[in-house]
Structure formats: C-alpha cells, structure tokens
Design a protein around this motif. Structure first.
Motif, short mmCIF file in Angstrom:
data_model
loop_
_atom_site.label_atom_id
_atom_site.label_comp_id
_atom_site.label_asym_id
_atom_site.label_seq_id
_atom_site.Cartn_x
_atom_site.Cartn_y
_atom_site.Cartn_z
N LYS A 1 0.84 -1.19 0.00
CA LYS A 1 0.00 0.00 0.00
C LYS A 1 0.88 1.25 0.00
CE LYS A 1 -3.71 -2.19 2.58
NZ LYS A 1 -4.48 -2.16 3.82
N LYS A 2 0.33 2.31 -0.60
CA LYS A 2 1.11 3.55 -0.71
C LYS A 2 0.40 4.71 -0.04
CE LYS A 2 2.97 4.45 -4.71
NZ LYS A 2 3.18 4.68 -6.14
N VAL A 3 1.20 5.53 0.64
CA VAL A 3 0.68 6.75 1.25
C VAL A 3 1.50 7.93 0.73
CG1 VAL A 3 2.08 6.54 3.36
CG2 VAL A 3 0.02 7.90 3.40
N LEU A 4 0.80 8.98 0.37
CA LEU A 4 1.43 10.22 -0.07
C LEU A 4 1.39 11.21 1.07
CD1 LEU A 4 2.63 12.09 -2.27
CD2 LEU A 4 0.27 12.67 -2.89
N CYS A 5 2.54 11.74 1.43
CA CYS A 5 2.64 12.74 2.50
C CYS A 5 3.08 14.06 1.91
CB CYS A 5 3.62 12.29 3.57
SG CYS A 5 3.09 10.79 4.41
N LEU A 6 2.16 14.99 1.87
CA LEU A 6 2.44 16.34 1.37
C LEU A 6 2.63 17.24 2.58
CD1 LEU A 6 -0.55 15.94 -0.92
CD2 LEU A 6 1.68 16.46 -1.85
N TYR A 7 3.66 18.07 2.54
CA TYR A 7 3.91 18.91 3.71
C TYR A 7 4.39 20.29 3.32
CZ TYR A 7 8.76 17.77 2.78
OH TYR A 7 9.98 17.64 2.17
N SER A 8 4.06 21.24 4.20
CA SER A 8 4.55 22.61 4.11
C SER A 8 5.17 22.92 5.46
CB SER A 8 3.39 23.57 3.81
OG SER A 8 3.80 24.91 3.94
N LEU B 1 -3.48 11.66 -7.29
CA LEU B 1 -3.71 11.11 -5.95
C LEU B 1 -4.34 9.73 -5.98
CD1 LEU B 1 -4.90 14.30 -4.03
CD2 LEU B 1 -2.58 13.53 -4.56
N ALA B 2 -4.92 9.35 -7.12
CA ALA B 2 -5.53 8.03 -7.26
C ALA B 2 -4.48 6.91 -7.18
CB ALA B 2 -6.30 7.94 -8.57
N LEU B 3 -3.21 7.24 -7.32
CA LEU B 3 -2.14 6.25 -7.25
C LEU B 3 -1.82 5.84 -5.81
CD1 LEU B 3 0.31 7.82 -9.86
CD2 LEU B 3 -1.30 5.92 -10.20
N TYR B 4 -2.46 6.51 -4.84
CA TYR B 4 -2.14 6.30 -3.43
C TYR B 4 -3.36 5.79 -2.67
CZ TYR B 4 1.81 9.08 -4.87
OH TYR B 4 2.91 9.53 -5.53
N ASP B 5 -3.11 4.94 -1.69
CA ASP B 5 -4.19 4.41 -0.84
C ASP B 5 -4.64 5.44 0.18
OD1 ASP B 5 -4.31 1.47 -1.68
OD2 ASP B 5 -2.17 1.80 -1.34
N LYS B 6 -3.71 6.27 0.62
CA LYS B 6 -4.01 7.32 1.61
C LYS B 6 -3.18 8.55 1.27
CE LYS B 6 -4.86 4.22 5.50
NZ LYS B 6 -6.28 4.33 5.66
N SER C 1 -10.23 10.68 -2.11
CA SER C 1 -9.16 9.93 -1.46
C SER C 1 -9.45 9.72 0.02
CB SER C 1 -7.83 10.69 -1.58
OG SER C 1 -7.49 10.91 -2.91
N LYS C 2 -8.77 8.74 0.58
CA LYS C 2 -8.72 8.63 2.03
C LYS C 2 -7.64 9.60 2.47
CE LYS C 2 -10.34 3.93 2.50
NZ LYS C 2 -10.07 2.59 2.99
N ALA C 3 -8.06 10.82 2.76
CA ALA C 3 -7.10 11.90 3.01
C ALA C 3 -7.37 12.57 4.35
CB ALA C 3 -7.18 12.94 1.88
N ALA C 4 -6.29 12.97 4.99
CA ALA C 4 -6.36 13.66 6.27
C ALA C 4 -5.49 14.91 6.21
CB ALA C 4 -5.91 12.75 7.40
N PHE C 5 -5.80 15.86 7.08
CA PHE C 5 -5.07 17.13 7.16
C PHE C 5 -4.58 17.31 8.59
CE2 PHE C 5 -5.36 21.77 8.13
CZ PHE C 5 -4.30 22.19 7.35
#
Length: 175
Positions: free
Chosen positions: A2-9, A44-49, A79-83
C-alpha cells in the motif's frame, strides 16, 4: 504494498518530523514525501491514503497549500485523506487549542479551502529561535510574550505532544 502520499509545508522542519513520526506507525505502507512548496501536480488516485500537513507562521498557512488544494480538491475528496495543522497555539491543550473545533487556524482553513477533510489533527510545533532570521526571532518572541510562551531566544523548545500524534497515526492507519 500500500502507498501513502505525505504532502507537507514546513519552515524549520517540525511539520515534516511529525509526518515522519506518523509514517513510522503505518505498518505495511510505502511512503512518498512531497514538499508542497514545489507546487506539485500529482495523481492522488495512485495512493491508498493521502496526508496533508502544514504549519502556521504569523497566523497563516502557506499559500502553496491553498494552491495545491485548489488544483487537487476533487481528487482529495475521493481519497482517504487527512489534514494536520501544526502551530504553537496548540500547546495550550487545556484551552482546546489542539482540536479542530478549538483551533482558529483550522476554522479559518475550513472556511477558505475547497477541501473539507474528513480527518483533521492539530498539533503543537516547535519553537526554534536560533534558526530564525533576526526579524522572525524578534516577531515570534513578541508573539510568545503576548501569549505566555517561551521568550528566551537562545532556546529551542519542542511542544509537540507525541502521544497525541501516535493516536492520530492509528486513526489515520485505520481510516
């Protein structure tokens, strides 16, 4: 895997440190980190979260966050996305400043944002006086003086409640 994308500022790195701590608790996930300041275009569809993390400076989230969300809010909604929002005011847990409902920054974000995340975390960041430029050091010291925080500009203070971050990581893993 499974893959998770972590975007950060982040400015001094505490936001990325918190994201890395969360990822360490996501057993079975491969993680990709992306700096929002690079204005990425992603599928973002390439990621599970997806985890989007941003810090506050002078009462504001970086404009790169809003630009990314404006471009990707339809994908974020699917997406299954959180902030997560990182700020020094969240150190005042007894005043509920570390909750989405009690954080003026999160409430402002929700009013301005095209995306309404289903999961939100609010964590205290770190005060890194020695790393700040002269102007930032003076301004942040003034803000901390007004809010009852650390004013010794020779210090670095980490306010992050790691137990709270650990609980968020579990909820994010299980979402």
């Amino acid at each position: 895997m499974k893959k998770v994308l972590c975007l950060y500022s982040t400015r001094e790195g505490q936001t990325k440190k918190i994201v890395e701590y969360i990822v360490e608790r996501l057993e079975g996930y491969q993680c990709e980190y992306v700096d929002l300041h690079q204005f990425p275009t992603l599928d973002l569809a390439l990621y599970d979260k997806v985890l989007v993390a941003a810090s506050i400076r002078y009462g504001r989230l970086h404009k790169a966050l809003y630009q990314f969300i404006e471009s990707h809010h339809h994908q974020l909604d699917k997406s299954k996305a959180a902030f997560i929002c990182i700020n020094l005011t969240a150190r005042k847990e007894e005043q509920n400043k570390d909750t989405p409902e009690g954080s003026v920054y999160v409430q402002t974000f929700l009013r301005k944002s095209f995306w309404q995340p289903e999961m939100i975390g609010v964590f205290a960041g770190a005060l890194r006086y020695p790393r700040y430029r002269f102007f930032d050091r003076i301004m942040i010291r003034f803000i901390m003086m007004m809010t009852g925080g650390e004013t010794d500009t020779s210090k670095e203070v980490e306010y992050t409640n790691w137990d709270k971050v650990k609980k968020f990581a579990k909820k994010f893993r299980d979402m």
